[in-house]
Design an enzyme around this catalytic site. Structure first.
Site, PDB file in Angstrom:
ATOM      1  N   GLU A 180     -20.078  20.238 -13.160  1.00 55.82           N
ATOM      2  CA  GLU A 180     -20.614  20.454 -14.502  1.00 55.82           C
ATOM      3  C   GLU A 180     -19.479  20.623 -15.513  1.00 55.82           C
ATOM      4  O   GLU A 180     -18.394  21.102 -15.184  1.00 55.82           O
ATOM      5  CB  GLU A 180     -21.511  21.693 -14.521  1.00 55.82           C
ATOM      6  N   ARG A 233     -26.680  -0.442 -26.537  1.00 57.85           N
ATOM      7  CA  ARG A 233     -27.223  -1.781 -26.314  1.00 57.85           C
ATOM      8  C   ARG A 233     -28.718  -1.793 -26.021  1.00 57.85           C
ATOM      9  O   ARG A 233     -29.338  -2.855 -26.042  1.00 57.85           O
ATOM     10  CB  ARG A 233     -26.438  -2.478 -25.192  1.00 57.85           C
ATOM     11  N   HIS A 281     -23.156  -1.244 -32.139  1.00 59.64           N
ATOM     12  CA  HIS A 281     -23.645  -2.519 -31.599  1.00 59.64           C
ATOM     13  C   HIS A 281     -24.811  -3.055 -32.422  1.00 59.64           C
ATOM     14  O   HIS A 281     -24.971  -4.267 -32.566  1.00 59.64           O
ATOM     15  CB  HIS A 281     -24.056  -2.335 -30.141  1.00 59.64           C
ATOM     16  N   LYS A 331     -25.436 -20.119 -25.867  1.00 56.06           N
ATOM     17  CA  LYS A 331     -25.458 -19.840 -24.429  1.00 56.06           C
ATOM     18  C   LYS A 331     -26.842 -19.384 -23.997  1.00 56.06           C
ATOM     19  O   LYS A 331     -27.670 -18.986 -24.811  1.00 56.06           O
ATOM     20  CB  LYS A 331     -24.436 -18.769 -24.072  1.00 56.06           C
ATOM     21  N   ASP A 385     -17.355  -6.827 -22.602  1.00 52.87           N
ATOM     22  CA  ASP A 385     -17.768  -6.062 -21.428  1.00 52.87           C
ATOM     23  C   ASP A 385     -17.108  -6.660 -20.184  1.00 52.87           C
ATOM     24  O   ASP A 385     -15.942  -6.438 -19.923  1.00 52.87           O
ATOM     25  CB  ASP A 385     -19.288  -6.054 -21.326  1.00 52.87           C
ATOM     26  N   GLY A 398     -17.377 -12.242 -19.119  1.00 52.15           N
ATOM     27  CA  GLY A 398     -17.957 -13.497 -18.646  1.00 52.15           C
ATOM     28  C   GLY A 398     -18.304 -14.447 -19.774  1.00 52.15           C
ATOM     29  O   GLY A 398     -17.924 -15.627 -19.760  1.00 52.15           O
TER      30      GLY A 398
END
Length: 314
Positions: A39, A96, A131, A194, A224, A227
């Site tokens: 904790e 997100r 974001h 994409k 992130d 990719g």
């Protein structure tokens, strides 16, 4: 005017120290550690009664630990009678999931975190490049969402780009790409279209725009796993792009990001220090990190002095 004090959690200590140096003050004395069961343990080791307190803490990985550190620090400051508490969150995690799509049975975690911070007693939030900008509306306290773009633009101008074109890595980033292109002299933009079959896996389908023989500048709010970015760079090089640079405010770099970027055709990836860069990412030799300390220090100074934040970007 209340005495301004800066404190930091364990997420981004280097950035916190740079901000303190810019403001010519020392970081406040606080111990942020763990009890034996894991904790979060917080002890404020100096008087903060009536002070204008700023807590610097990104809620990056380990996200839950860093978020709990921030929340517990806010509570400790409130119980120590701080005059005003501002959470300085350079990278706002859990952003997100900001909506439900077609009534899917999923949480809106951005709202959960906003409620968490508001209910524990924060008076104000300062963050960079949320974001989704509408997350500001989830809070019941004032939120200053400032832009990291000026720091990135300064590097773009200094890089000697040849016949540059700004590239959006997806359709959702077109507004950001247009704004960047305008700031660079109203240059051309291109768009990578994409399809994403599942989370963190993306497939480049089409390229809209002319990139042959030109330097390409991909802009996004975060990277992130990398990719999407690496496949976009590959598509650009296949269409004849000369060099490909990627700019993003937040270096999330999770999963196979280091491997993806190291093996990619990207010439350079430029990010900020809203998240501390891991040794693995630094070892790729392809990542340059810029500091947000000057911008955040100025924003903190303005908040403390009750000055306009928007005037920073006029």
């Amino acid at each position: 005017m209340p005495d301004m004090k800066l404190f930091a959690g364990n997420a981004t200590p280097e950035l916190a120290q740079r901000i303190a140096d810019r403001l010519y003050i020392s970081l406040g004395d606080a111990t942020v550690s763990r009890f034996s069961d894991g904790e979060v343990a917080v002890q404020i080791n100096e008087n903060v009664r009536g002070s204008d307190v700023f807590i610097i803490q990104s809620t990056c990985a380990p996200t839950n630990d860093n978020l709990m550190e921030l929340v517990v620090m806010i509570d400790a400051m409130r119980r120590a009678s701080a005059g005003r508490i501002t959470a300085v969150i350079p990278y706002f995690g859990y952003a997100r999931q900001d909506r439900r799509v077609r009534s899917a049975r999923v949480p809106i975690t951005a709202k959960v975190v906003a409620d968490f911070l508001s209910n524990v007693g924060v008076d104000r939030v300062l963050t960079i490049d949320l974001h989704a900008e509408q997350i500001q509306g989830f809070f019941d306290v004032p939120v200053d969402n400032i832009f990291g773009t000026p720091v990135l633009l300064e590097d773009m101008h200094a890089r000697g780009l040849e016949d540059p074109v700004v590239v959006s890595p997806d359709l959702g980033g077109v507004v950001r790409a247009r704004a960047t292109a305008k700031a660079l002299g109203d240059i051309d933009i291109a768009i990578v279209d994409k399809r994403r079959p599942r989370a963190n896996v993306s497939e480049v389908m089409n390229l809209i725009g002319d990139v042959e023989g030109r330097d390409c500048v991909i802009v996004d709010d975060m990277i992130d796993t990398g990719g999407t970015l690496c496949k976009a760079a590959e598509a650009l090089k296949e269409r004849g792009a000369k060099r490909v640079f990627a700019y993003a405010t937040h270096a999330v770099f999770s999963g196979n990001a280091a491997k993806n970027i190291k093996n990619s055709v990207l010439d350079q990836v430029i990010v900020t220090d809203s998240i501390t860069l891991s040794k693995e990412m630094a070892a790729t030799g392809k990542v340059t990190q810029l500091t947000l300390s000057g911008m955040l220090a100025e924003a903190i100074r303005r908040i403390s002095n009750e000055e306009s934040i928007s005037a920073m970007f006029n």
